[in-house]
Structures are given as structure tokens and as C-alpha cells.
Write a protein that holds these residues in place. Structure first.
Motif, PDB file in Angstrom:
ATOM      1  N   TYR A 147       0.903  -1.192  -0.033  1.00  0.00           N
ATOM      2  CA  TYR A 147       0.179  -0.126  -0.099  1.00  0.00           C
ATOM      3  C   TYR A 147       0.897   1.198   0.034  1.00  0.00           C
ATOM      4  O   TYR A 147       1.892   1.388   0.758  1.00  0.00           O
ATOM      5  CB  TYR A 147      -0.888   0.124   1.546  1.00  0.00           C
ATOM      6  N   VAL A 148       0.437   2.274  -0.464  1.00  0.00           N
ATOM      7  CA  VAL A 148       1.004   3.431  -0.771  1.00  0.00           C
ATOM      8  C   VAL A 148      -0.030   4.831  -0.393  1.00  0.00           C
ATOM      9  O   VAL A 148      -1.219   4.532  -0.762  1.00  0.00           O
ATOM     10  CB  VAL A 148       1.821   3.966  -1.831  1.00  0.00           C
ATOM     11  N   PHE A 149       0.216   5.683   0.254  1.00  0.00           N
ATOM     12  CA  PHE A 149      -0.769   7.022   0.496  1.00  0.00           C
ATOM     13  C   PHE A 149      -1.053   7.515  -0.996  1.00  0.00           C
ATOM     14  O   PHE A 149      -0.069   7.828  -1.732  1.00  0.00           O
ATOM     15  CB  PHE A 149       0.038   8.120   1.385  1.00  0.00           C
ATOM     16  N   ASN A 150      -2.161   7.837  -1.144  1.00  0.00           N
ATOM     17  CA  ASN A 150      -2.725   8.462  -2.363  1.00  0.00           C
ATOM     18  C   ASN A 150      -3.365   9.521  -2.106  1.00  0.00           C
ATOM     19  O   ASN A 150      -4.439   9.725  -1.756  1.00  0.00           O
ATOM     20  CB  ASN A 150      -3.650   7.219  -3.008  1.00  0.00           C
ATOM     21  N   PRO A 151      -2.499  10.681  -2.362  1.00  0.00           N
ATOM     22  CA  PRO A 151      -3.446  11.905  -1.962  1.00  0.00           C
ATOM     23  C   PRO A 151      -4.453  12.370  -3.102  1.00  0.00           C
ATOM     24  O   PRO A 151      -5.280  13.259  -2.595  1.00  0.00           O
ATOM     25  CB  PRO A 151      -1.975  12.945  -2.604  1.00  0.00           C
ATOM     26  N   GLU A 152      -4.763  11.677  -4.055  1.00  0.00           N
ATOM     27  CA  GLU A 152      -5.737  11.820  -4.889  1.00  0.00           C
ATOM     28  C   GLU A 152      -7.218  11.721  -4.144  1.00  0.00           C
ATOM     29  O   GLU A 152      -7.977  12.333  -4.675  1.00  0.00           O
ATOM     30  CB  GLU A 152      -5.665  11.100  -6.376  1.00  0.00           C
ATOM     31  N   PHE A 153      -7.056  10.450  -3.615  1.00  0.00           N
ATOM     32  CA  PHE A 153      -8.106  10.192  -2.676  1.00  0.00           C
ATOM     33  C   PHE A 153      -8.362  10.554  -1.439  1.00  0.00           C
ATOM     34  O   PHE A 153      -9.159  10.121  -0.574  1.00  0.00           O
ATOM     35  CB  PHE A 153      -8.477   8.630  -3.069  1.00  0.00           C
ATOM     36  N   SER A 154      -7.407  11.272  -0.995  1.00  0.00           N
ATOM     37  CA  SER A 154      -7.263  11.746   0.436  1.00  0.00           C
ATOM     38  C   SER A 154      -7.655  13.230   0.811  1.00  0.00           C
ATOM     39  O   SER A 154      -7.510  14.031  -0.115  1.00  0.00           O
ATOM     40  CB  SER A 154      -5.635  11.281   1.024  1.00  0.00           C
ATOM     41  N   ARG A 155      -8.154  13.532   1.903  1.00  0.00           N
ATOM     42  CA  ARG A 155      -8.129  14.584   2.409  1.00  0.00           C
ATOM     43  C   ARG A 155      -7.658  14.870   3.502  1.00  0.00           C
ATOM     44  O   ARG A 155      -7.140  14.132   4.275  1.00  0.00           O
ATOM     45  CB  ARG A 155     -10.140  15.032   2.570  1.00  0.00           C
ATOM     46  N   ASP A 156      -8.039  16.236   4.289  1.00  0.00           N
ATOM     47  CA  ASP A 156      -7.103  16.522   5.602  1.00  0.00           C
ATOM     48  C   ASP A 156      -7.529  15.480   6.585  1.00  0.00           C
ATOM     49  O   ASP A 156      -6.512  15.182   7.443  1.00  0.00           O
ATOM     50  CB  ASP A 156      -7.494  17.856   6.114  1.00  0.00           C
ATOM     51  N   LYS A 157      -8.612  15.205   6.765  1.00  0.00           N
ATOM     52  CA  LYS A 157      -9.000  14.291   7.920  1.00  0.00           C
ATOM     53  C   LYS A 157      -9.679  12.730   7.270  1.00  0.00           C
ATOM     54  O   LYS A 157     -10.635  12.104   7.936  1.00  0.00           O
ATOM     55  CB  LYS A 157     -10.186  14.761   8.757  1.00  0.00           C
ATOM     56  N   SER A 158      -9.155  12.671   6.154  1.00  0.00           N
ATOM     57  CA  SER A 158      -9.442  11.125   5.625  1.00  0.00           C
ATOM     58  C   SER A 158      -8.589  10.859   4.759  1.00  0.00           C
ATOM     59  O   SER A 158      -8.161  11.378   3.565  1.00  0.00           O
ATOM     60  CB  SER A 158     -10.722  11.375   4.585  1.00  0.00           C
ATOM     61  N   PHE A 159      -7.530   9.909   4.988  1.00  0.00           N
ATOM     62  CA  PHE A 159      -6.465   9.350   4.327  1.00  0.00           C
ATOM     63  C   PHE A 159      -6.918   7.973   3.325  1.00  0.00           C
ATOM     64  O   PHE A 159      -7.575   7.286   4.070  1.00  0.00           O
ATOM     65  CB  PHE A 159      -5.564   8.796   5.055  1.00  0.00           C
ATOM     66  N   CYS A 160      -6.295   7.916   2.447  1.00  0.00           N
ATOM     67  CA  CYS A 160      -6.467   6.666   1.448  1.00  0.00           C
ATOM     68  C   CYS A 160      -5.360   6.179   1.005  1.00  0.00           C
ATOM     69  O   CYS A 160      -4.444   6.922   0.545  1.00  0.00           O
ATOM     70  CB  CYS A 160      -7.544   7.099   0.395  1.00  0.00           C
ATOM     71  N   PHE A 161      -5.266   4.761   1.252  1.00  0.00           N
ATOM     72  CA  PHE A 161      -4.022   4.033   0.799  1.00  0.00           C
ATOM     73  C   PHE A 161      -4.575   3.108  -0.272  1.00  0.00           C
ATOM     74  O   PHE A 161      -5.487   2.173  -0.349  1.00  0.00           O
ATOM     75  CB  PHE A 161      -3.416   3.306   1.689  1.00  0.00           C
ATOM     76  N   THR A 162      -3.594   3.113  -1.327  1.00  0.00           N
ATOM     77  CA  THR A 162      -4.098   2.259  -2.509  1.00  0.00           C
ATOM     78  C   THR A 162      -2.929   1.339  -2.915  1.00  0.00           C
ATOM     79  O   THR A 162      -1.932   1.458  -2.487  1.00  0.00           O
ATOM     80  CB  THR A 162      -4.462   3.104  -3.761  1.00  0.00           C
ATOM     81  N   ARG A 163      -3.348   0.211  -3.843  1.00  0.00           N
ATOM     82  CA  ARG A 163      -2.325  -0.666  -4.256  1.00  0.00           C
ATOM     83  C   ARG A 163      -3.081  -1.417  -5.466  1.00  0.00           C
ATOM     84  O   ARG A 163      -4.253  -1.309  -5.584  1.00  0.00           O
ATOM     85  CB  ARG A 163      -1.755  -1.849  -3.282  1.00  0.00           C
ATOM     86  N   VAL A 164      -2.322  -2.239  -6.525  1.00  0.00           N
ATOM     87  CA  VAL A 164      -2.805  -3.239  -7.286  1.00  0.00           C
ATOM     88  C   VAL A 164      -3.226  -4.350  -6.698  1.00  0.00           C
ATOM     89  O   VAL A 164      -2.322  -4.995  -5.872  1.00  0.00           O
ATOM     90  CB  VAL A 164      -1.753  -3.443  -8.378  1.00  0.00           C
ATOM     91  N   LYS A 165      -4.573  -4.592  -6.935  1.00  0.00           N
ATOM     92  CA  LYS A 165      -5.350  -6.043  -6.346  1.00  0.00           C
ATOM     93  C   LYS A 165      -4.248  -7.160  -6.338  1.00  0.00           C
ATOM     94  O   LYS A 165      -3.713  -7.258  -7.574  1.00  0.00           O
ATOM     95  CB  LYS A 165      -6.620  -6.233  -6.966  1.00  0.00           C
TER      96      LYS A 165
END
Length: 257
Positions: free
Chosen positions: A238-256
């Protein structure tokens, strides 16, 4: 910083925990109150209440018939962190924690529970099944309403006592709804995990549950006490994904995988 996770329906009381340290449940009186009513249910009643199979209902019936709210010991209880065995807990892999890490978890991790309210890792719990979303009434109110004010106040007490600046919500919506987030006196951070699958990013429950446990393990492994430091989470690809994240909502993504 304090992390919140959900409990697990799957539990294992057959093996001893790797530590002798224990703590007492936070809501002993409320637990007794809930169990007293649950003891009146028949297996058929549990089957209807929890929408489970007859075999599972028999098991739940046995749990509550044998539940002793006045005694929590090695003969009938186990530290919660080592009793739960669901996907989140497989990701956390508590059996490989060092004594120092177990102590850290005790101060920085809480589980939200339909029966126990809030559980610390070393709290002794007995086998149970009661999901927060169950349409179970106590004092003429649903579990959510029974617990919300109590859990919110206790969480604020813990925040104040330990000077926690942030809450990392890794619990499912079913459980985190039992807390009045607007009343929490710390920064509330939501976390999501997405897999790139069939040309788009999507949250897949099975992977997300394990990832929540992996993030708890990352926090424990690195003594993370700052929200910004969470962005370094890289377990299981997983890596932090700024495109899907907000100040109080973090999103982490990876290839399935």
C-alpha cells in the motif's frame, strides 16, 4: 494518538495468551445488564435476533448460559487482543508482538464492541457474539443508543488522561457509528484502503479488513504518534494516495494482488 478497530466474530480461547498481563473491562455494570437479558434468549431466539444458522445459535446460547459477569479469569476469559482472530487481527498478528509492543498497544489501541463497549488489548473478555448493528433492545433503546453517550464520554476521558491528539478510525462504519464523532475532543481521522481492480480503484472488504490490522501493526512497530507520519504506511504494497485523500480522511492504494 489512539487507534480504533472493530472486534471479530471469530474468537479463540483454546490457547493461552503470550503475556500474563491483564486489565479489567471498562463497563462491567453495563455488560452484566446486557448479559442478564441475553441469558433469557433460547437458541431459536438467537437465530432470529442475529439472523444466524441453528448451529451457530446453539453456540451463542451456550456462550451466554456460561457467561459469568462476576468472574473473569484464566478459566473463562482471555486478553482481547489475543482472543479475536478475524481478518483485522490476522493483519495485526498479535502473537508476534514483543512485550514492549503489547504495552504500547494497551495505551494506544481500543476495540469497539456491542457487548463490552470499549475494550483495551489486555482486557479479559469471555466468549460472546453481539454485533453493534443487531436490533437488540435494552432499556427500550437499540445498542447504538445504549452505548453512544457512554462510549463518547469514556473515549474523551481516555483522550484527556493520556493527552491523545488524534483518533485514527480503523473500525468499520457499523461500529464507529456508536461514537458521536462531533463530540470527540481530538482530531478524528478516517482511513480507507483501495485496490486497483478491473480498471479502477475500489474498496474490497476482505482486503480492507486485513489492511486495517496491518496499519495498526505499522503504528505499533514504528510508535506512530502523528497523523502525518501515517502517510509512510507501506505494508503489503500500500502507498498513500493524495488524489483520494483529504485533511481528515486518508486513502491508501495498491494493485489488487
Amino acid at each position: 494518538m489512539l487507534s480504533l478497530i472493530s472486534p471479530a466474530k471469530s474468537q479463540d480461547f483454546s490457547q493461552n495468551a503470550p503475556t500474563e498481563l491483564t486489565s479489567n473491562v471498562l463497563f462491567a455494570g453495563q455488560i452484566k445488564q446486557l448479559v442478564a437479558k441475553l441469558k433469557h434468549y433460547t437458541p431459536d431466539g438467537f437465530e432470529r435476533l442475529m439472523k444466524i444458522s441453528p448451529k451457530l445459535a446453539e453456540g451463542v446460547f451456550d456462550m451466554y448460559i456460561n457467561f459469568d459477569g462476576n468472574h473473569y479469569g484464566k478459566d473463562n476469559a482471555k486478553q482481547a487482543l489475543f482472543a479475536f482472530t478475524g481478518d483485522v487481527y490476522r493483519g495485526l498478528d498479535a502473537l508476534t508482538l514483543s512485550p514492549a509492543q503489547i504495552n504500547y498497544a494497551q495505551e494506544h489501541l481500543l476495540m469497539i464492541s456491542g457487548l463490552y463497549g470499549l475494550i483495551r488489548p489486555l482486557d479479559l473478555i469471555q466468549a460472546y457474539r453481539l454485533e453493534m448493528g443487531t436490533k437488540f433492545y435494552i432499556d427500550d433503546v437499540l445498542l447504538y443508543d445504549f452505548w453512544r453517550e457512554r462510549l463518547t464520554q469514556k473515549l474523551n476521558d481516555i483522550i484527556k488522561e493520556n493527552n491523545h491528539q488524534a483518533i485514527v478510525n480503523l473500525a468499520s462504519n457499523e461500529y464507529s457509528k456508536a461514537i458521536d464523532k462531533k463530540m470527540i475532543k481530538a482530531t478524528w481521522l478516517e482511513v480507507d484502503f483501495k485496490e486497483f481492480h478491473k480498471g479502477k480503484y475500489q474498496t474490497i472488504a476482505l482486503f480492507a479488513k486485513r489492511a486495517r490490522g496491518r496499519m495498526v501493526r505499522y503504528i505499533i512497530d514504528h510508535n506512530i504518534n502523528d497523523i502525518e507520519a501515517l502517510k509512510g504506511f507501506d505494508y503489503d504494497g500500500y502507498v498513500f494516495n493524495p488524489e483520494f485523500s483529504r485533511d481528515k480522511s486518508f486513502c491508501f492504494t495498491r494493485v489488487k494482488p
